[in-house]
Design a protein around this motif. Structure first.
Motif, mmCIF file in Angstrom:
data_model
loop_
_atom_site.group_PDB
_atom_site.id
_atom_site.type_symbol
_atom_site.label_atom_id
_atom_site.label_comp_id
_atom_site.label_asym_id
_atom_site.label_seq_id
_atom_site.Cartn_x
_atom_site.Cartn_y
_atom_site.Cartn_z
ATOM 1 N N GLN A 79 0.817 -1.220 0.000
ATOM 2 C CA GLN A 79 0.000 0.000 0.000
ATOM 3 C C GLN A 79 0.849 1.267 0.000
ATOM 4 O OE1 GLN A 79 -3.147 0.257 -0.753
ATOM 5 N NE2 GLN A 79 -3.230 -1.966 -0.899
ATOM 6 N N LYS A 83 0.906 4.117 -3.026
ATOM 7 C CA LYS A 83 0.638 5.540 -2.754
ATOM 8 C C LYS A 83 1.808 6.413 -3.219
ATOM 9 C CE LYS A 83 -0.533 8.709 0.955
ATOM 10 N NZ LYS A 83 -0.748 8.885 2.374
ATOM 11 N N SER A 139 -3.986 -1.538 -8.564
ATOM 12 C CA SER A 139 -3.521 -2.508 -7.568
ATOM 13 C C SER A 139 -4.643 -3.148 -6.758
ATOM 14 C CB SER A 139 -2.511 -1.867 -6.619
ATOM 15 O OG SER A 139 -3.133 -0.852 -5.850
ATOM 16 N N GLY A 140 -5.797 -2.508 -6.688
ATOM 17 C CA GLY A 140 -6.916 -3.098 -5.954
ATOM 18 C C GLY A 140 -7.403 -4.396 -6.583
#
Length: 149
Positions: A79, A83, A139-140
């Motif tokens: 994560q 970001k 990426s989700g």
């Protein structure tokens, strides 16, 4: 005559080190314009000193519209890298430059293109790792687990 061939074959195999055959150490994964990877789980034998991952983008959209890459990190680092990568931009393959948390990564490619990355498996056996696409918003969905076992 047959015995000589068997002996010759045995001699050749005796010269081959006890490591995985090359094709076990080369993994191929595909990505599409529908924002998905062809695999959700990838694994390499621990006998592979290095692994090569080949990413094929089977779609037709350009890299700035529907580009994909393949990034490998420890699960807990994903994560933060996603970001920070978004801020790094396409010129940096949506990855923070020089980040030690990134185990391996390809460049971002567009439809019809192929890229690859080769990395050492030293110290990776037993680690909980994730592969993903760092293109913003991908990426989700575009992620999976990676093991060295």
């Amino acid at each position: 005559m047959k015995k000589n061939r068997l002996l010759a074959a045995a001699a050749v195999f005796a010269l081959v080190p006890f490591t995985a055959f090359a094709d076990e150490c080369v993994l191929t994964i595909e990505s599409t314009d529908q924002m998905n990877f062809s695999e959700k789980k990838m694994a390499a034998p621990a006998s592979c000193e290095t692994v090569k991952v080949v990413l094929k983008h089977t779609g037709s959209m350009a890299r700035d519209m529907m580009g994909h890459n393949w990034v490998l990190t420890k699960r807990d680092d994903m994560q933060a890298i996603v970001k920070e990568g978004a801020a790094a931009g396409l010129d940096n393959n949506y990855l923070p430059q020089g980040d030690d948390r990134i185990i391996a990564a390809t460049e971002v490619i567009g439809g019809g293109e192929t890229t690859e990355v080769e990395f050492s498996t030293a110290g990776l056996a037993g680690e909980k790792m994730t592969f993903f696409c760092s293109f913003p918003g991908h990426s989700g969905i575009m992620k999976g687990s990676f093991e060295v076992k």
